[in-house]
Design an enzyme around this catalytic site. Structure first.
Site, PDB file in Angstrom:
ATOM      1  N   ILE A  23       0.758  -1.658  -0.018  1.00 51.06           N
ATOM      2  CA  ILE A  23       0.078   0.166   0.145  1.00 51.06           C
ATOM      3  C   ILE A  23       0.832   1.350   0.351  1.00 51.06           C
ATOM      4  O   ILE A  23       0.259   2.288  -0.733  1.00 51.06           O
ATOM      5  CB  ILE A  23      -0.756  -0.076   1.430  1.00 51.06           C
ATOM      6  CG1 ILE A  23      -2.091  -1.238   0.929  1.00 51.06           C
ATOM      7  CG2 ILE A  23      -1.643   1.291   1.544  1.00 51.06           C
ATOM      8  CD1 ILE A  23      -2.763  -1.522   2.543  1.00 51.06           C
ATOM      9  N   ASN A  96       1.771   4.932   7.727  1.00 51.88           N
ATOM     10  CA  ASN A  96       1.483   3.831   6.608  1.00 51.88           C
ATOM     11  C   ASN A  96       1.922   2.096   6.975  1.00 51.88           C
ATOM     12  O   ASN A  96       1.304   1.223   7.632  1.00 51.88           O
ATOM     13  CB  ASN A  96       1.560   3.775   4.916  1.00 51.88           C
ATOM     14  CG  ASN A  96       1.319   2.565   4.480  1.00 51.88           C
ATOM     15  OD1 ASN A  96      -0.120   1.595   5.185  1.00 51.88           O
ATOM     16  ND2 ASN A  96       2.076   1.866   4.167  1.00 51.88           N
ATOM     17  N   SER A 148      -7.942   1.004   9.461  1.00 54.20           N
ATOM     18  CA  SER A 148      -8.440  -0.132   8.975  1.00 54.20           C
ATOM     19  C   SER A 148     -10.296  -0.655   8.994  1.00 54.20           C
ATOM     20  O   SER A 148      -9.844  -0.226  10.533  1.00 54.20           O
ATOM     21  CB  SER A 148      -7.222  -1.354   9.320  1.00 54.20           C
ATOM     22  OG  SER A 148      -8.226  -3.298   9.490  1.00 54.20           O
ATOM     23  N   TYR A 163      -4.188  -6.569  16.516  1.00 57.21           N
ATOM     24  CA  TYR A 163      -3.816  -5.652  15.680  1.00 57.21           C
ATOM     25  C   TYR A 163      -5.460  -5.276  15.086  1.00 57.21           C
ATOM     26  O   TYR A 163      -5.304  -3.718  15.382  1.00 57.21           O
ATOM     27  CB  TYR A 163      -4.205  -6.664  14.050  1.00 57.21           C
ATOM     28  CG  TYR A 163      -4.352  -6.206  12.638  1.00 57.21           C
ATOM     29  CD1 TYR A 163      -3.114  -5.321  12.303  1.00 57.21           C
ATOM     30  CD2 TYR A 163      -5.728  -5.415  11.840  1.00 57.21           C
ATOM     31  CE1 TYR A 163      -3.196  -4.446  10.971  1.00 57.21           C
ATOM     32  CE2 TYR A 163      -5.394  -5.029  10.839  1.00 57.21           C
ATOM     33  CZ  TYR A 163      -4.442  -4.432  10.775  1.00 57.21           C
ATOM     34  OH  TYR A 163      -4.543  -3.858   9.525  1.00 57.21           O
ATOM     35  N   LYS A 167      -5.308  -0.470  15.882  1.00 59.79           N
ATOM     36  CA  LYS A 167      -6.313   0.396  14.383  1.00 59.79           C
ATOM     37  C   LYS A 167      -7.224   1.266  14.990  1.00 59.79           C
ATOM     38  O   LYS A 167      -7.726   2.679  14.812  1.00 59.79           O
ATOM     39  CB  LYS A 167      -6.936  -0.250  13.878  1.00 59.79           C
ATOM     40  CG  LYS A 167      -5.189  -1.376  12.816  1.00 59.79           C
ATOM     41  CD  LYS A 167      -4.227  -0.601  12.201  1.00 59.79           C
ATOM     42  CE  LYS A 167      -3.456  -1.010  11.495  1.00 59.79           C
ATOM     43  NZ  LYS A 167      -2.661   0.057  10.554  1.00 59.79           N
ATOM     44  N   ILE A 196      -6.985  -5.778   1.584  1.00 66.63           N
ATOM     45  CA  ILE A 196      -6.458  -5.413   0.368  1.00 66.63           C
ATOM     46  C   ILE A 196      -5.118  -6.633  -0.412  1.00 66.63           C
ATOM     47  O   ILE A 196      -4.274  -7.397   0.062  1.00 66.63           O
ATOM     48  CB  ILE A 196      -5.274  -4.452   0.645  1.00 66.63           C
ATOM     49  CG1 ILE A 196      -6.267  -2.965   1.239  1.00 66.63           C
ATOM     50  CG2 ILE A 196      -4.872  -3.412  -0.571  1.00 66.63           C
ATOM     51  CD1 ILE A 196      -7.528  -3.042   0.253  1.00 66.63           C
ATOM     52  N   THR A 198      -2.081  -7.466  -1.417  1.00 60.63           N
ATOM     53  CA  THR A 198      -1.009  -6.912  -2.600  1.00 60.63           C
ATOM     54  C   THR A 198      -0.567  -8.075  -2.194  1.00 60.63           C
ATOM     55  O   THR A 198      -0.590  -9.311  -2.422  1.00 60.63           O
ATOM     56  CB  THR A 198       0.049  -6.048  -0.756  1.00 60.63           C
ATOM     57  OG1 THR A 198       0.127  -7.208   0.484  1.00 60.63           O
ATOM     58  CG2 THR A 198      -0.736  -5.101  -0.098  1.00 60.63           C
TER      59      THR A 198
END
Length: 258
Positions: A23, A96, A148, A163, A167, A196, A198
């Site tokens: 990202i 990020n 997120s 996590y 966030k 996402i 990636t």
């Protein structure tokens, strides 16, 4: 001047953390394509150098690589100083860098919990403050934090309490700084991406079974693409978003709608 011209970032300077790949690389590319000079900040300096060279050749902008561990205050401060010295200022940043450790709460070690919090929340705080201090002293700027959709929902089937909590903290930190700095020219916003795809994510053997489940659950039936985050970040970095601060933008293909 049309809206497309107004949204360009010509003459602006900024940095992106966690920008060697994924990202961060994608948004750094968008910033440079929009006319900004950009610093690629990452703990993986070799990959950051490759990305910086690639983007400089692609866009013709000044793109530099900086190695920094965003959990270490002295490295973050030195990074901002180098951005200012080499690019000539600091108008925006995209903070990020982040990690995720999937572990059941009762099995997660305190060291794992602290590592996630240190990178995802403490690291955002340190980069926000270092960038914010410069911006407050030099007429303002725009800070973008990566939160997120996990700040809004509890993801399944994977267990990731650290996590999710980290966030959620990023969003509240974003709002708090936005209020503190609103009348002093510094805007602070966050983006909350959904899943996402990636290169690293799509090629991870441990994630492939989860991806199949996520896609089954997703209203659009797929993961997002990194480039689908570009336009919101360019908007937030530029001058057409001067009335936008303290906001969290959820880009998740409607995943959090149910």
């Amino acid at each position: 001047m049309g809206i497309i011209e107004k949204m360009r970032l010509d003459g602006k300077k900024g940095f992106v953390t966690g920008a060697a790949r994924g990202i961060g690389k994608c948004t750094a590319t968008a910033f440079a394509e929009a006319g900004a000079d950009v610093a690629i900040v990452d703990i993986d300096f070799e990959e950051a150098q490759k990305t910086a060279k690639e983007l400089a050749e692609l866009t013709g902008r000044k793109v530099i690589a900086i190695k920094a561990d965003c959990t270490k205050p002295e490295e973050v401060d030195a990074m901002v100083e180098k951005v200012v010295a080499e690019l000539g200022g600091l108008d925006f940043c995209h903070n990020n860098a982040g990690i995720c450790i999937n572990a059941p709460a009762e099995e997660m070690t305190y060291e794992q919990w602290k590592k996630v919090m240190d990178i995802n929340l403490n690291g955002i705080f340190l980069t926000d403050i270092a960038a914010g201090k410069y911006m407050l002293a030099h007429g303002g700027g725009s800070i973008i934090n990566t939160a997120s959709m996990s700040a809004h929902i509890v993801n399944v089937p994977q267990p990731q309490c650290a996590y999710n909590a980290s966030k959620a903290g990023v969003i509240q930190l974003t709002k708090s700084l936005a209020i503190e700095w609103a009348k002093r020219g510094v805007r602070v916003n966050s983006i909350s991406p959904g899943y996402i795809g990636t290169e690293l994510t799509l090629n991870s053997p441990t994630l492939i079974p989860l991806i199949e489940k996520w896609n089954e659950m997703a209203p659009l039936g797929r993961m997002g693409r990194p480039e689908e985050l570009e336009s919101i970040c360019v908007y937030l970095a530029g001058d057409t978003s001067t009335f936008t601060t303290g906001s969290d933008f959820v880009i998740d293909g409607a995943f959090t709608c149910f």
